[in-house]
Design a protein around this motif. Structure first.
Motif, PDB file in Angstrom:
ATOM      1  N   GLU A   1      -6.716   0.162  10.290  1.00  0.00           N
ATOM      2  CA  GLU A   1      -6.825  -0.391   8.062  1.00  0.00           C
ATOM      3  C   GLU A   1      -5.810   0.416   7.252  1.00  0.00           C
ATOM      4  O   GLU A   1      -5.767  -0.172   6.548  1.00  0.00           O
ATOM      5  N   THR A   2      -5.267   2.007   7.852  1.00  0.00           N
ATOM      6  CA  THR A   2      -4.840   2.861   6.810  1.00  0.00           C
ATOM      7  C   THR A   2      -2.945   2.585   7.976  1.00  0.00           C
ATOM      8  O   THR A   2      -2.113   2.584   7.209  1.00  0.00           O
ATOM      9  N   ILE A   3      -2.761   2.436   8.854  1.00  0.00           N
ATOM     10  CA  ILE A   3      -1.536   2.038   9.474  1.00  0.00           C
ATOM     11  C   ILE A   3      -1.274   1.093   9.560  1.00  0.00           C
ATOM     12  O   ILE A   3       0.033   1.203  10.167  1.00  0.00           O
TER      13      ILE A   3
ATOM     14  N   SER B   1      -8.505   1.994   1.446  1.00  0.00           N
ATOM     15  CA  SER B   1      -6.559   2.370   1.176  1.00  0.00           C
ATOM     16  C   SER B   1      -5.327   1.083   1.869  1.00  0.00           C
ATOM     17  O   SER B   1      -4.699   1.559   2.096  1.00  0.00           O
ATOM     18  N   ARG B   2      -6.214   0.372   1.093  1.00  0.00           N
ATOM     19  CA  ARG B   2      -4.907  -0.987   1.507  1.00  0.00           C
ATOM     20  C   ARG B   2      -4.526  -1.553   0.628  1.00  0.00           C
ATOM     21  O   ARG B   2      -3.573  -2.303   0.274  1.00  0.00           O
ATOM     22  N   LEU B   3      -5.059  -1.107  -1.027  1.00  0.00           N
ATOM     23  CA  LEU B   3      -5.097  -1.113  -2.171  1.00  0.00           C
ATOM     24  C   LEU B   3      -4.141  -0.138  -3.323  1.00  0.00           C
ATOM     25  O   LEU B   3      -5.217   0.375  -3.173  1.00  0.00           O
ATOM     26  N   ASP B   4      -2.885  -0.041  -3.155  1.00  0.00           N
ATOM     27  CA  ASP B   4      -2.427   0.813  -4.172  1.00  0.00           C
ATOM     28  C   ASP B   4      -3.258   0.535  -6.346  1.00  0.00           C
ATOM     29  O   ASP B   4      -4.073   2.068  -6.826  1.00  0.00           O
ATOM     30  N   VAL B   5      -3.228  -0.656  -6.397  1.00  0.00           N
ATOM     31  CA  VAL B   5      -3.388  -0.993  -7.764  1.00  0.00           C
ATOM     32  C   VAL B   5      -4.040  -2.379  -7.599  1.00  0.00           C
ATOM     33  O   VAL B   5      -3.592  -3.011  -7.010  1.00  0.00           O
ATOM     34  N   VAL B   6      -5.393  -2.525  -9.236  1.00  0.00           N
ATOM     35  CA  VAL B   6      -6.287  -3.529  -8.135  1.00  0.00           C
ATOM     36  C   VAL B   6      -6.394  -4.131 -10.221  1.00  0.00           C
ATOM     37  O   VAL B   6      -6.093  -3.201 -10.689  1.00  0.00           O
TER      38      VAL B   6
ATOM     39  N   THR C   1      -2.127  -2.880  15.327  1.00  0.00           N
ATOM     40  CA  THR C   1      -2.590  -3.176  15.704  1.00  0.00           C
ATOM     41  C   THR C   1      -3.366  -2.083  17.148  1.00  0.00           C
ATOM     42  O   THR C   1      -2.971  -1.023  17.354  1.00  0.00           O
ATOM     43  N   GLN C   2      -4.813  -2.234  17.239  1.00  0.00           N
ATOM     44  CA  GLN C   2      -5.765  -1.376  18.011  1.00  0.00           C
ATOM     45  C   GLN C   2      -5.083  -1.008  19.612  1.00  0.00           C
ATOM     46  O   GLN C   2      -4.444  -0.204  19.647  1.00  0.00           O
ATOM     47  N   SER C   3      -4.291  -1.976  19.559  1.00  0.00           N
ATOM     48  CA  SER C   3      -3.853  -2.264  21.369  1.00  0.00           C
ATOM     49  C   SER C   3      -2.413  -1.436  20.974  1.00  0.00           C
ATOM     50  O   SER C   3      -1.806  -0.387  22.110  1.00  0.00           O
ATOM     51  N   ALA C   4      -1.374  -1.421  19.771  1.00  0.00           N
ATOM     52  CA  ALA C   4      -0.217  -0.769  19.778  1.00  0.00           C
ATOM     53  C   ALA C   4      -0.972   0.917  19.529  1.00  0.00           C
ATOM     54  O   ALA C   4       0.120   1.461  19.800  1.00  0.00           O
ATOM     55  N   LEU C   5      -1.795   1.193  18.804  1.00  0.00           N
ATOM     56  CA  LEU C   5      -2.087   2.734  18.777  1.00  0.00           C
ATOM     57  C   LEU C   5      -2.538   3.178  20.187  1.00  0.00           C
ATOM     58  O   LEU C   5      -1.866   4.556  20.507  1.00  0.00           O
TER      59      LEU C   5
ATOM     60  N   PHE D   1      -2.108   9.590  15.495  1.00  0.00           N
ATOM     61  CA  PHE D   1      -3.030  10.232  16.087  1.00  0.00           C
ATOM     62  C   PHE D   1      -4.144  10.856  15.359  1.00  0.00           C
ATOM     63  O   PHE D   1      -4.607  10.792  15.153  1.00  0.00           O
ATOM     64  N   VAL D   2      -2.956  11.055  13.798  1.00  0.00           N
ATOM     65  CA  VAL D   2      -3.392  11.769  12.914  1.00  0.00           C
ATOM     66  C   VAL D   2      -4.584  11.086  12.166  1.00  0.00           C
ATOM     67  O   VAL D   2      -6.045  11.278  11.517  1.00  0.00           O
ATOM     68  N   ALA D   3      -4.256   9.411  11.630  1.00  0.00           N
ATOM     69  CA  ALA D   3      -4.868   8.691  11.107  1.00  0.00           C
ATOM     70  C   ALA D   3      -5.871   8.263  12.272  1.00  0.00           C
ATOM     71  O   ALA D   3      -7.153   8.130  11.592  1.00  0.00           O
ATOM     72  N   ILE D   4      -5.906   8.468  13.289  1.00  0.00           N
ATOM     73  CA  ILE D   4      -7.476   7.797  14.291  1.00  0.00           C
ATOM     74  C   ILE D   4      -7.810   8.883  14.759  1.00  0.00           C
ATOM     75  O   ILE D   4      -9.050   9.314  14.337  1.00  0.00           O
ATOM     76  N   VAL D   5      -7.738  10.838  14.117  1.00  0.00           N
ATOM     77  CA  VAL D   5      -8.803  11.487  14.116  1.00  0.00           C
ATOM     78  C   VAL D   5      -9.338  11.161  12.730  1.00  0.00           C
ATOM     79  O   VAL D   5     -11.003  11.463  13.144  1.00  0.00           O
ATOM     80  N   GLU D   6      -8.773  11.333  11.772  1.00  0.00           N
ATOM     81  CA  GLU D   6     -10.189  11.027  10.670  1.00  0.00           C
ATOM     82  C   GLU D   6     -10.344   9.727  10.658  1.00  0.00           C
ATOM     83  O   GLU D   6     -11.487   9.671   9.394  1.00  0.00           O
ATOM     84  N   ALA D   7      -9.792   8.859  10.809  1.00  0.00           N
ATOM     85  CA  ALA D   7     -10.200   7.666  10.714  1.00  0.00           C
ATOM     86  C   ALA D   7     -11.755   7.305  11.361  1.00  0.00           C
ATOM     87  O   ALA D   7     -13.092   6.701  11.569  1.00  0.00           O
TER      88      ALA D   7
END
Length: 285
Positions: free
Chosen positions: A27-29, A141-146, A32-36, A13-19
């Motif tokens: 992209e952050t959690i 936010s898909r990678l921590d280190v590049v 899939t969109q259907s699962a959300l 819920f928070v991820a959807i609101v913030e995105a």
């Protein structure tokens, strides 16, 4: 009888609101969109409240949704604090690291072996791609280190450092330089090596034509090994792949390129150690 609100539903819920949308939240959690959508239906069923309403294509919060977002953030922060303080036996989230193919083939095996000894329970997700592609994933936010090639500017919430330099070299059969038009085998843009090759030849007024263009290094390597065209890459990569390096005076000299390590702020100790290990390994070669 007391009822519980599942924290995984609140986190989504928070991820959807913030995105701003379910599509962006995927992209952050990593759901899939259907699962959300199913999760939000479950949350509304648990609370017996409508949390979202549609405003055109956008989702906006209802009054109960506005009230819930504050409580949800507080509850998740408390949950994370409990897990950080008391849940030491629980495995940490996987470390997501991205690197260009040059280092996946040459540096990664040694780094993984040494990292395993220091952090035997750590989990890694490794992505290999071009610098621009990896940095785009980092920004989402898909990678921590590049570990990438060439400087690409500052990024909010991140730090970067130059950890090495390497010389670009021409690759291929020297006999091809005798042709009126130099045949080139290059990666598709955006590519720092492609840009350097074309700029160097243009400034030297050497005619050229691109005979092979590909998004993949294996196809580019095949073009060089098959004597179809000339290309350029780092000396380190060429030596590791046993590609034919041309003599320095065969074509106009190419510039150096920097190796840059980009790290997100607030990383775990294991992720920071991985970044330091990558930096040391690159610096020692």
């Amino acid at each position: 009888m007391a009822r519980n609100v599942p924290t995984e539903l609140l986190r989504s819920f928070v991820a959807i609101v913030e995105a701003g949308s379910m599509a962006q939240a995927t992209e952050t959690i990593f759901l899939t969109q259907s699962a959300l959508s199913l999760q939000m239906k479950r949350l509304e069923d648990v609370l017996q409240q409508k949390l979202f309403r549609r405003d055109g294509r956008r989702l906006t919060l209802t009054a109960p949704g506005e009230e819930l977002i504050s409580y949800a953030r507080q509850l998740l922060a408390l949950n994370d604090r409990i897990m950080h303080t008391l849940g030491q036996s629980v495995d940490e989230d996987p470390i997501t690291v991205g690197m260009v193919q040059d280092f996946a083939d040459t540096v990664l095996p040694d780094v993984l072996n040494r990292f395993r000894l220091e952090h035997p329970r750590a989990r890694l997700i490794v992505r290999v791609g071009g610098s621009a592609e990896l940095l785009e994933m980092f920004d989402r936010s898909r990678l921590d280190v590049v570990l990438c090639l060439g400087q690409h500017g500052d990024r909010p919430g991140a730090s970067w450092r130059v950890v090495g330099h390497d010389q670009m070299v021409w690759l291929g059969d020297t006999a091809l330089t005798e042709l009126d038009e130099l045949p080139l085998a290059l990666l598709e843009p955006p590519c720092r090596f492609r840009d350097a090759a074309l700029r160097t030849l243009t400034e030297a007024r050497r005619d050229y034509r691109i005979v092979l263009e590909t998004p993949n290094l294996p196809a580019m390597r095949a073009g060089v090994r098959g004597r179809l065209g000339l290309s350029c890459r780092t000396r380190r990569f060429a030596a590791a792949e046993r590609l034919p390096i041309m003599a320095p005076d065969a074509l106009p000299p190419l510039p150096e390129i920097e190796t840059v390590l980009v790290e997100r702020e607030g990383l775990s100790e294991a992720a920071r150690d991985l970044g330091d290990l990558l930096a040391r390994t690159i610096g020692n070669r």
